[in-house]
Scaffold this motif. Sequence first.
Motif, PDB file in Angstrom:
ATOM      1  N   PHE A  40       5.857  14.163  -4.230  1.00  0.00           N
ATOM      2  CA  PHE A  40       6.083  13.402  -2.992  1.00  0.00           C
ATOM      3  C   PHE A  40       6.019  11.889  -3.250  1.00  0.00           C
ATOM      4  CE2 PHE A  40       4.781  16.603   0.567  1.00  0.00           C
ATOM      5  CZ  PHE A  40       5.741  17.474   0.105  1.00  0.00           C
ATOM      6  N   GLY A  41       4.986  11.479  -4.033  1.00  0.00           N
ATOM      7  CA  GLY A  41       4.838  10.048  -4.316  1.00  0.00           C
ATOM      8  C   GLY A  41       6.052   9.519  -5.063  1.00  0.00           C
ATOM      9  N   THR A  42       6.517  10.293  -6.020  1.00  0.00           N
ATOM     10  CA  THR A  42       7.699   9.878  -6.799  1.00  0.00           C
ATOM     11  C   THR A  42       8.927   9.808  -5.900  1.00  0.00           C
ATOM     12  OG1 THR A  42       6.785  10.863  -8.795  1.00  0.00           O
ATOM     13  CG2 THR A  42       9.159  10.493  -8.763  1.00  0.00           C
ATOM     14  N   ALA A  43       9.136  10.832  -5.071  1.00  0.00           N
ATOM     15  CA  ALA A  43      10.318  10.849  -4.193  1.00  0.00           C
ATOM     16  C   ALA A  43      10.303   9.649  -3.250  1.00  0.00           C
ATOM     17  CB  ALA A  43      10.338  12.149  -3.394  1.00  0.00           C
TER      18      ALA A  43
ATOM     19  N   LEU B 129       0.865  -1.195   0.000  1.00  0.00           N
ATOM     20  CA  LEU B 129       0.000   0.000   0.000  1.00  0.00           C
ATOM     21  C   LEU B 129       0.896   1.237   0.000  1.00  0.00           C
ATOM     22  CD1 LEU B 129      -2.783  -0.217   2.761  1.00  0.00           C
ATOM     23  CD2 LEU B 129      -3.130  -0.255   0.271  1.00  0.00           C
ATOM     24  N   ALA B 130       0.477   2.241  -0.741  1.00  0.00           N
ATOM     25  CA  ALA B 130       1.213   3.508  -0.725  1.00  0.00           C
ATOM     26  C   ALA B 130       0.231   4.632  -0.993  1.00  0.00           C
ATOM     27  CB  ALA B 130       2.307   3.513  -1.796  1.00  0.00           C
ATOM     28  N   ALA B 131       0.434   5.745  -0.342  1.00  0.00           N
ATOM     29  CA  ALA B 131      -0.453   6.891  -0.579  1.00  0.00           C
ATOM     30  C   ALA B 131       0.218   8.188  -0.127  1.00  0.00           C
ATOM     31  CB  ALA B 131      -1.784   6.711   0.150  1.00  0.00           C
TER      32      ALA B 131
HETATM   33  C1  LIG Z   1      -0.846   7.662  -6.528  1.00  0.00           C
HETATM   34  C2  LIG Z   1      -0.321   8.712  -5.537  1.00  0.00           C
HETATM   35  C3  LIG Z   1       0.539   8.024  -4.445  1.00  0.00           C
HETATM   36  C4  LIG Z   1       0.574   9.724  -6.309  1.00  0.00           C
HETATM   37  O1  LIG Z   1       1.164  10.613  -5.388  1.00  0.00           O
HETATM   38  P1  LIG Z   1       1.672  12.073  -5.825  1.00  0.00           P
HETATM   39  O2  LIG Z   1       2.562  12.582  -4.771  1.00  0.00           O
HETATM   40  O3  LIG Z   1       0.506  12.923  -6.197  1.00  0.00           O
HETATM   41  O4  LIG Z   1       2.508  11.720  -7.171  1.00  0.00           O
HETATM   42  P2  LIG Z   1       3.572  12.648  -7.929  1.00  0.00           P
HETATM   43  O5  LIG Z   1       3.322  14.089  -7.649  1.00  0.00           O
HETATM   44  O6  LIG Z   1       4.939  12.134  -7.643  1.00  0.00           O
HETATM   45  O7  LIG Z   1       3.175  12.350  -9.468  1.00  0.00           O
HETATM   46  C5  LIG Z   1       4.064  11.708 -10.374  1.00  0.00           C
HETATM   47  C6  LIG Z   1       3.363  11.524 -11.706  1.00  0.00           C
HETATM   48  O8  LIG Z   1       2.274  10.595 -11.587  1.00  0.00           O
HETATM   49  C7  LIG Z   1       1.221  10.962 -12.489  1.00  0.00           C
HETATM   50  N1  LIG Z   1       0.052  11.394 -11.722  1.00  0.00           N
HETATM   51  C8  LIG Z   1      -0.057  11.564 -10.386  1.00  0.00           C
HETATM   52  N2  LIG Z   1      -1.294  11.964 -10.042  1.00  0.00           N
HETATM   53  C9  LIG Z   1      -1.998  12.073 -11.194  1.00  0.00           C
HETATM   54  C10 LIG Z   1      -3.342  12.458 -11.498  1.00  0.00           C
HETATM   55  N3  LIG Z   1      -4.220  12.844 -10.535  1.00  0.00           N
HETATM   56  N4  LIG Z   1      -3.735  12.455 -12.804  1.00  0.00           N
HETATM   57  C11 LIG Z   1      -2.884  12.095 -13.781  1.00  0.00           C
HETATM   58  N5  LIG Z   1      -1.581  11.710 -13.544  1.00  0.00           N
HETATM   59  C12 LIG Z   1      -1.149  11.708 -12.267  1.00  0.00           C
HETATM   60  C13 LIG Z   1       1.765  12.149 -13.285  1.00  0.00           C
HETATM   61  O9  LIG Z   1       2.479  11.621 -14.411  1.00  0.00           O
HETATM   62  C14 LIG Z   1       2.738  12.760 -12.288  1.00  0.00           C
HETATM   63  O10 LIG Z   1       3.736  13.570 -12.882  1.00  0.00           O
HETATM   64  P3  LIG Z   1       3.404  15.147 -13.138  1.00  0.00           P
HETATM   65  O11 LIG Z   1       2.826  15.709 -11.870  1.00  0.00           O
HETATM   66  O12 LIG Z   1       4.749  15.713 -13.504  1.00  0.00           O
HETATM   67  O13 LIG Z   1       2.411  15.166 -14.283  1.00  0.00           O
HETATM   68  C15 LIG Z   1      -1.504   9.526  -4.893  1.00  0.00           C
HETATM   69  O14 LIG Z   1      -2.347  10.026  -5.928  1.00  0.00           O
HETATM   70  C16 LIG Z   1      -2.361   8.697  -3.950  1.00  0.00           C
HETATM   71  O15 LIG Z   1      -2.040   8.580  -2.779  1.00  0.00           O
HETATM   72  N6  LIG Z   1      -3.472   8.105  -4.455  1.00  0.00           N
HETATM   73  C17 LIG Z   1      -4.403   7.296  -3.628  1.00  0.00           C
HETATM   74  C18 LIG Z   1      -3.783   5.993  -3.161  1.00  0.00           C
HETATM   75  C19 LIG Z   1      -3.276   5.138  -4.317  1.00  0.00           C
HETATM   76  O16 LIG Z   1      -3.899   5.035  -5.371  1.00  0.00           O
HETATM   77  N7  LIG Z   1      -2.108   4.477  -4.094  1.00  0.00           N
HETATM   78  C20 LIG Z   1      -1.452   3.660  -5.111  1.00  0.00           C
HETATM   79  C21 LIG Z   1      -1.866   2.229  -5.097  1.00  0.00           C
HETATM   80  S1  LIG Z   1      -1.317   1.335  -3.632  1.00  0.00           S
END
Ligand SMILES: CC(C)(COP(=O)(O)OP(=O)(O)OC[C@H]1O[C@@H](n2cnc3c(N)ncnc32)[C@H](O)[C@@H]1OP(=O)(O)O)[C@@H](O)C(=O)NCCC(=O)NCCS
Length: 182
Positions: free
Chosen positions: A106-109, A94-96
């Motif tokens: 943040f998610g990428t880092a 799980l990750a969020a």
């Molecule tokens: C998935 C999740 C962890 C991403 O976290 P984040 O910190 O927003 O991600 P980042 O900012 O590092 O995004 C990296 C890339 O992912 C893609 N991305 C992230 N969110 C997106 C969105 N809402 N729509 C489209 N692309 C998206 C984009 O390519 C983005 O790059 P960009 O911002 O330069 O376009 C977050 O949306 C989340 O917690 N979601 C709910 C829980 C979940 O689904 N967890 C994963 C399954 S366990």
Amino acid sequence: MTDPAGPAGALARIVFRRPEEADHRRLVDRVDHWFGGRSTRPLLGRFWLMHFASTSLVGETLDPRSADPRSRRIVAFLVGFASPDRAGEAVIHLAAVAPEWRRRGFGTAMHDRWLAEMEERGARRAIVVVPPDERVAVLFYRSLGFEPEIAGTRPLWGVPAFADYEGDGGDRAILTRPLGPP
Ligand SMILES: CC(C)(COP(=O)(O)OP(=O)(O)OC[C@H]1O[C@@H](n2cnc3c(N)ncnc32)[C@H](O)[C@@H]1OP(=O)(O)O)[C@@H](O)C(=O)NCCC(=O)NCCS
């Protein structure tokens, strides 16, 4: 210089550490909200923080709502493990990231750090299993270089996925990324 973390400036900087058992309450109280209302709490039993802390991360930022300028709050977590049975496989359970802190990298880092750590421990492949209708999760993992497994799948919500993978109605896409030297 422009702050790459965005307008919140220094507050938006994320710091990672290992989760502790004491974090459990704070995480389970938020996890359903962080997963868009999906019932996720049962997937985050306390044992994950007891037995998988060394292969998991939490991310914290300075808390803008606290009177104490050093106070931090958890804004991200990744719970994962090294598969005991599938040598070299690093599994994301799980990750969020907290909704108000998304799209800041943040998610990428957090994943970059975790993938590097798992690679260092000998992992050669990372894997995450997601519902194909979780569009953002699929796009996010694809942005990290994960690709869906193809063999045996059919397109569901536009993603190659296994129908009923987790039982009736539990469709899943399996996304993997190679780690380590080619
Ligand atoms: C998935 C999740 C962890 C991403 O976290 P984040 O910190 O927003 O991600 P980042 O900012 O590092 O995004 C990296 C890339 O992912 C893609 N991305 C992230 N969110 C997106 C969105 N809402 N729509 C489209 N692309 C998206 C984009 O390519 C983005 O790059 P960009 O911002 O330069 O376009 C977050 O949306 C989340 O917690 N979601 C709910 C829980 C979940 O689904 N967890 C994963 C399954 S366990």
